[in-house]
Design a protein around this motif. Structure first.
Motif, PDB file in Angstrom:
ATOM      1  N   SER A 383      46.233  34.722  48.642  1.00 14.57           N
ATOM      2  CA  SER A 383      45.962  36.128  48.289  1.00 14.57           C
ATOM      3  C   SER A 383      46.440  37.099  49.372  1.00 14.57           C
ATOM      4  N   MET A 384      47.499  36.732  50.088  1.00 13.99           N
ATOM      5  CA  MET A 384      48.077  37.599  51.113  1.00 13.99           C
ATOM      6  C   MET A 384      49.592  37.651  50.962  1.00 13.99           C
ATOM      7  N   LEU A 385      50.153  38.807  51.242  1.00 20.23           N
ATOM      8  CA  LEU A 385      51.599  38.967  51.329  1.00 20.23           C
ATOM      9  C   LEU A 385      52.011  39.002  52.795  1.00 20.23           C
ATOM     10  N   ILE A 443      45.360  38.251  38.829  1.00 19.95           N
ATOM     11  CA  ILE A 443      46.045  38.145  40.123  1.00 19.95           C
ATOM     12  C   ILE A 443      45.581  39.257  41.057  1.00 19.95           C
ATOM     13  N   ILE A 444      45.544  40.451  40.542  1.00 17.70           N
ATOM     14  CA  ILE A 444      45.197  41.577  41.422  1.00 17.70           C
ATOM     15  C   ILE A 444      43.706  41.566  41.755  1.00 17.70           C
ATOM     16  N   GLU A 445      42.868  41.139  40.811  1.00 18.65           N
ATOM     17  CA  GLU A 445      41.427  41.062  41.087  1.00 18.65           C
ATOM     18  C   GLU A 445      41.141  40.025  42.164  1.00 18.65           C
ATOM     19  N   SER A 446      41.820  38.885  42.099  1.00 21.27           N
ATOM     20  CA  SER A 446      41.625  37.835  43.097  1.00 21.27           C
ATOM     21  C   SER A 446      42.072  38.295  44.478  1.00 21.27           C
ATOM     22  N   THR A 447      43.207  38.977  44.528  1.00 22.05           N
ATOM     23  CA  THR A 447      43.723  39.488  45.809  1.00 22.05           C
ATOM     24  C   THR A 447      42.773  40.520  46.398  1.00 22.05           C
ATOM     25  N   GLU A 448      42.254  41.352  45.536  1.00 18.57           N
ATOM     26  CA  GLU A 448      41.317  42.394  45.984  1.00 18.57           C
ATOM     27  C   GLU A 448      40.016  41.780  46.481  1.00 18.57           C
ATOM     28  N   ASP A 449      39.496  40.790  45.757  1.00 13.02           N
ATOM     29  CA  ASP A 449      38.230  40.157  46.129  1.00 13.02           C
ATOM     30  C   ASP A 449      38.297  39.497  47.503  1.00 13.02           C
ATOM     31  N   LYS A 450      39.481  38.972  47.864  1.00 15.11           N
ATOM     32  CA  LYS A 450      39.609  38.214  49.111  1.00 15.11           C
ATOM     33  C   LYS A 450      40.123  39.065  50.287  1.00 15.11           C
ATOM     34  N   PHE A 451      40.386  40.339  50.041  1.00 14.51           N
ATOM     35  CA  PHE A 451      41.008  41.161  51.077  1.00 14.51           C
ATOM     36  C   PHE A 451      40.125  41.264  52.321  1.00 14.51           C
TER      37      PHE A 451
END
Length: 644
Positions: A383-385, A443-451
């Protein structure tokens, strides 16, 4: 911002001017005169670069005053890119020069009026061909002329070659003449004119010359003034909008005009904007800040032209890279160009939509926006770029290059913020099937949750997270900067190869040097804490933003400065604006002080620069990006100003 290892780094050049009326005194600075096709960078009355068409072209020449005892005072006519230089010697006036570029034709015109002889050296690139051009002297009052041919393949920047020959004609009238034997421009007492006429190719140059010679120079100047007035009149009327009790109100009004001309003269006819005198290309990240400032100034048409520049390139090439050629097909490819910049130009499209309400245009360019989204999703790991390799704090060595494949808080936040805007708009307009929409929302919800877990430690938003590369097989090759730091920094830019320690080296350093593994570290780069409010990310509550910004405020109150890294002395040029933007949004009591400090580091062409070291200019001058971000912040502060 652009990589300090690349290309034709111009040694920092300086210009001294004297203020009159509503123009600024220019000291130790560079400025641009350009019409989107032909451009020149100046210092004092010296030309230090001349290039085009197109804007992505190599510089042809320099024209430098020979007598270093002459005092030059230069002023820009308000609302225009027309400059007048007053020349003095020993307290006596020697004469004046008026510089301007026709708004359509490829010609820079210099009008001289001297009481004494003044000479300039003319230094032309060594690989050009001089073509005898005596026939020109017999017509239209021309007394001397030189036709210059630049070879095909001449590098415009780094090693990117021009795909065709370019031509430039230099011609003189009146008391000005070109001495071919001594490479001098001689200005005798009286009035004279010097023309620099571009092509780019031979027929264009000759036809352009015939057109220019047939017209009155005074009429061209009058037409230029009319064009600039019409352009300036399209700007929002900040004399009416700014509060009358605003601190430094007149200086801000001057700066608004200065930065407007900065942006316009460096915007190519194709829509992209130069990144300054060192970089004759259109850079995505730079143009995001420029676009926002243009919208803030009321220049919706110019902001759309930047997006259209990307659209034209993407339709032809199918990709957008770190920087694209302006008027020629060339890419400046850095490490990880599929991330960060792609988030920026998705966000840029929706910034444009907010101001223009031009839904039809966004639907037209949607294939490019969808491509930019897909580029980022395939680079997500845990979940990181990663970082784009030309990120300002990477190029400025604030973040070491070996951390490029770590998780990037900024790139990931841009992905979340721009992605939310894109997906909401896609759903509203029914552009994806239900399953595709659901998949991308997840995808975006998972990335946001783990930020938060990925980037926030003890309330600090860190720039990077090394966990992204744990167990990740990095690519064998990447295009960018050699990491070798042994002895002098290797200046190679191009294809690099990964060694056994995941360090990327050019072919020479790979074969001859050993670069060891590095200890995984997190870096606290203060700029990153200022990004959420600037890009209108809704991931954080106001109290979280306030806490992050307050750490910067505490450092500032202790040290009296805010370097981009707490342990450093270099401030990225736009950090002033980002801090002010945040302080204004938070209604912080320090905002007025930062507003004043930010205006104090302006050079006196009214521009901000690439970096400041201990608050002194460093790097590229007359920068569109830093100037745009800082001006937008200043305007935002001014429009929300309330006297205590």
């Amino acid at each position: 911002m652009k990589s300090i290892f690349l290309g034709i780094m111009l040694i920092m050049l300086f210009v001294e001017t004297k203020a009159q009326k509503t123009v600024h005194l220019a000291v130790d600075n560079i400025y641009c005169i350009g019409n989107g096709k032909l451009a020149a960078y100046f210092r004092k009355a010296d030309i230090i670069q001349l290039f085009g068409a197109p804007y992505s072209s190599p510089s042809v020449l320099e024209m430098i005053l020979n007598d270093t005892t002459l005092k030059v005072s230069s002023q820009r006519e308000t609302g225009t890119a027309i400059w007048t230089h007053t020349i003095e010697k020993g307290g006596d006036k020697v004469g004046t020069i008026i510089d301007f570029i026709d708004t359509e034709k490829l010609v820079l015109i210099r009008k001289f009026d001297f009481s004494k002889q003044v000479t300039f050296s003319l230094s032309v690139s060594s690989d050009v061909t001089f073509i005898p051009n005596e026939k020109v002297t017999k017509k239209h009052g021309i007394n001397s002329a030189i036709l210059i041919e630049l070879p095909r393949g001449k590098a415009i920047y780094n090693d990117y070659p021009m795909p065709f020959r370019q031509y430039l004609q230099i011609a003189s009238k009146g008391t000005v003449s070109i001495s071919k034997q001594s490479n001098r421009i001689v200005c005798e007492p009286g009035k004279g004119t010097l023309f620099f006429i571009g092509g780019p190719e031979y027929p264009d140059c000759i036809i352009n010359s015939q057109t220019v010679f047939a017209e009155s120079t005074n009429e061209i100047l009058a037409e230029s003034k009319t064009w600039w007035k019409q352009f300036t009149d399209r700007r929002l009327d900040f004399k009416k909008l700014l509060p009358v009790d605003l601190p430094q109100r007149e200086k801000l009004l001057h700066t608004i005009d200065d930065v407007t001309i900065n942006l316009k003269t460096q915007q190519a006819s194709e829509g992209g904007v130069l990144a300054g005198h060192n970089y004759h290309l259109g850079y995505v990240r730079d143009q995001y800040g420029v676009s926002r400032c243009l919208l803030k100034l009321g220049y919706i048409r110019e902001a759309k032209q930047i997006l259209n520049f990307y659209w034209e390139v993407w339709q032809k090439q199918g990709v957008i890279k770190n920087a694209q050629g302006l008027g020629i097909d060339v890419f400046h490819i850095h490490e990880n160009d599929e991330v960060e910049i792609t988030g920026y130009f998705i966000l840029q499209a929706f910034n444009y939509l907010d101001h223009s309400k031009d839904e039809a245009y966004l639907k037209e360019i949607f294939p490019m926006l969808e491509w930019a989204w897909n580029c980022q999703t395939k680079n997500l790991v845990k979940s990181m770029l990663p970082f784009n390799g030309d990120e300002t704090y990477v190029a400025g060595a604030v973040l070491p290059r070996y951390a490029l494949n770590d998780g990037s808080a900024e790139a990931t936040l841009l992905f979340i913020t721009s992605g939310n805007r894109l997906i909401q708009w896609v759903e509203k307009n029914g552009l994806w099937e239900k399953e595709k929409l659901k998949e991308n929302k997840l995808i975006i919800e998972s990335t946001e949750d783990k930020f938060r877990r990925n980037f926030i430690v003890d309330g600090v938003l860190y720039a990077n997270n090394p966990e992204r590369i744990e167990g990740l097989e990095l690519p064998q090759f990447r295009h960018g900067v050699c990491e070798s730091m042994e002895g002098e920094l290797c200046r190679f830019f191009g294809w690099t190869q990964k060694n056994e320690n995941n360090r990327y080296l050019c072919s020479f350093c790979f074969a001859n040097k050993t670069l060891g593994a590095v200890k995984a570290s997190r870096f606290n780069i203060q700029f990153v804490s200022l990004v959420p409010l600037y890009i209108q990310a809704d991931l954080f509550e106001a109290k979280e933003i306030f806490a992050m910004v307050d750490k910067i405020v505490t450092l500032y109150n202790t040290a009296g400065k805010f370097p981009s890294r707490p342990d450093g002395n270099v401030t990225v040029g736009y950090d002033y604006g980002l801090l002010l933007y945040n302080l204004t949004a938070l209604n912080h009591p320090l905002s007025e002080e930062i507003y004043t400090k930010m205006l104090s580091v302006l050079d006196q062409t009214g521009a901000w620069v690439e970096y400041y070291a201990d608050e002194k200019p460093k790097g590229t001058r007359y920068r569109p990006w830093e100037s745009a971000i800082n001006l937008e912040a200043a305007i935002e502060f001014a429009l929300n100003y309330k006297q205590e």
